[in-house]
Design a protein around this motif. Sequence first.
Motif, PDB file in Angstrom:
ATOM      1  N   THR A  94       8.307   9.542   1.728  1.00  0.00           N
ATOM      2  CA  THR A  94       8.029   8.586   0.965  1.00  0.00           C
ATOM      3  C   THR A  94       8.879   7.851   0.617  1.00  0.00           C
ATOM      4  O   THR A  94       8.183   6.943   0.054  1.00  0.00           O
ATOM      5  N   GLN A 105      -2.174   5.784   0.309  1.00  0.00           N
ATOM      6  CA  GLN A 105      -3.378   5.150  -0.030  1.00  0.00           C
ATOM      7  C   GLN A 105      -4.707   4.784  -0.019  1.00  0.00           C
ATOM      8  O   GLN A 105      -4.589   4.169   1.342  1.00  0.00           O
ATOM      9  N   ARG A 133       0.715  -1.078   0.377  1.00  0.00           N
ATOM     10  CA  ARG A 133      -0.083   0.098   0.020  1.00  0.00           C
ATOM     11  C   ARG A 133       0.425   1.244   0.135  1.00  0.00           C
ATOM     12  O   ARG A 133       1.463   1.389   0.641  1.00  0.00           O
ATOM     13  N   ARG A 134       0.582   2.266  -0.265  1.00  0.00           N
ATOM     14  CA  ARG A 134       1.375   3.318  -0.544  1.00  0.00           C
ATOM     15  C   ARG A 134       0.594   3.980   0.937  1.00  0.00           C
ATOM     16  O   ARG A 134      -0.534   3.974   1.116  1.00  0.00           O
ATOM     17  N   VAL A 175       4.760   1.346   6.150  1.00  0.00           N
ATOM     18  CA  VAL A 175       3.809   2.125   6.066  1.00  0.00           C
ATOM     19  C   VAL A 175       2.511   1.314   6.299  1.00  0.00           C
ATOM     20  O   VAL A 175       1.912   2.192   7.290  1.00  0.00           O
ATOM     21  N   GLY A 217       2.721  10.324  -2.276  1.00  0.00           N
ATOM     22  CA  GLY A 217       2.273   9.158  -3.750  1.00  0.00           C
ATOM     23  C   GLY A 217       1.620   8.674  -3.715  1.00  0.00           C
ATOM     24  O   GLY A 217       0.408   6.793  -3.917  1.00  0.00           O
ATOM     25  N   ALA A 218       0.070   8.722  -3.471  1.00  0.00           N
ATOM     26  CA  ALA A 218      -1.067   8.114  -3.466  1.00  0.00           C
ATOM     27  C   ALA A 218      -2.165   8.298  -4.186  1.00  0.00           C
ATOM     28  O   ALA A 218      -1.832   8.577  -5.494  1.00  0.00           O
ATOM     29  N   PRO A 222       7.935  -0.864   2.649  1.00  0.00           N
ATOM     30  CA  PRO A 222       5.955  -1.381   3.198  1.00  0.00           C
ATOM     31  C   PRO A 222       5.629  -1.655   4.360  1.00  0.00           C
ATOM     32  O   PRO A 222       4.489  -0.715   4.613  1.00  0.00           O
TER      33      PRO A 222
END
Length: 139
Positions: free
Chosen positions: A105, A28, A24-25, A112, A138-139, A109
């Motif tokens: 950014t 996101q 996942r970003r 995040v 970066g969504a 992962p």
Amino acid sequence: MPHDSSHAPEPVALSLSVPPRPARRLAQDLVRPVSADPGVEVLDPGLDDEAVSEFLVRIVHGDSGFVLRTDSGERALAGIAATVAALIGDDIRAALTSPDLEFLTGLKPPAVEALREVLLAVETAAVADVTAALAVLGA
């Protein structure tokens, strides 16, 4: 013809692991409209930095996550940065005033996912504006 059973076939190795989920970003699907009852604690990042810091220190060491509620894209970004800072033991107030976009950014992962287990959503009446502001992640 006689069958030679002295040579058993070699076992075949099978992979039974679950395929990895796509990473996942950071932002996101993070932004959503304000809900009547988010089911968890709500942080108003409009509070002074001391109150936000105290909230984050407490919540990141707890068992449940929280929802950040703001109509400001800038404050939503600051709240994300501050939550990451709280998770890693960094300076929360500095993250609130000067979010480090390069650091955010560059999160891997697992980092995040750790963030997203604590910061469950950004709720706002200005979904498009806040989503646009978080696009820098970066969504």
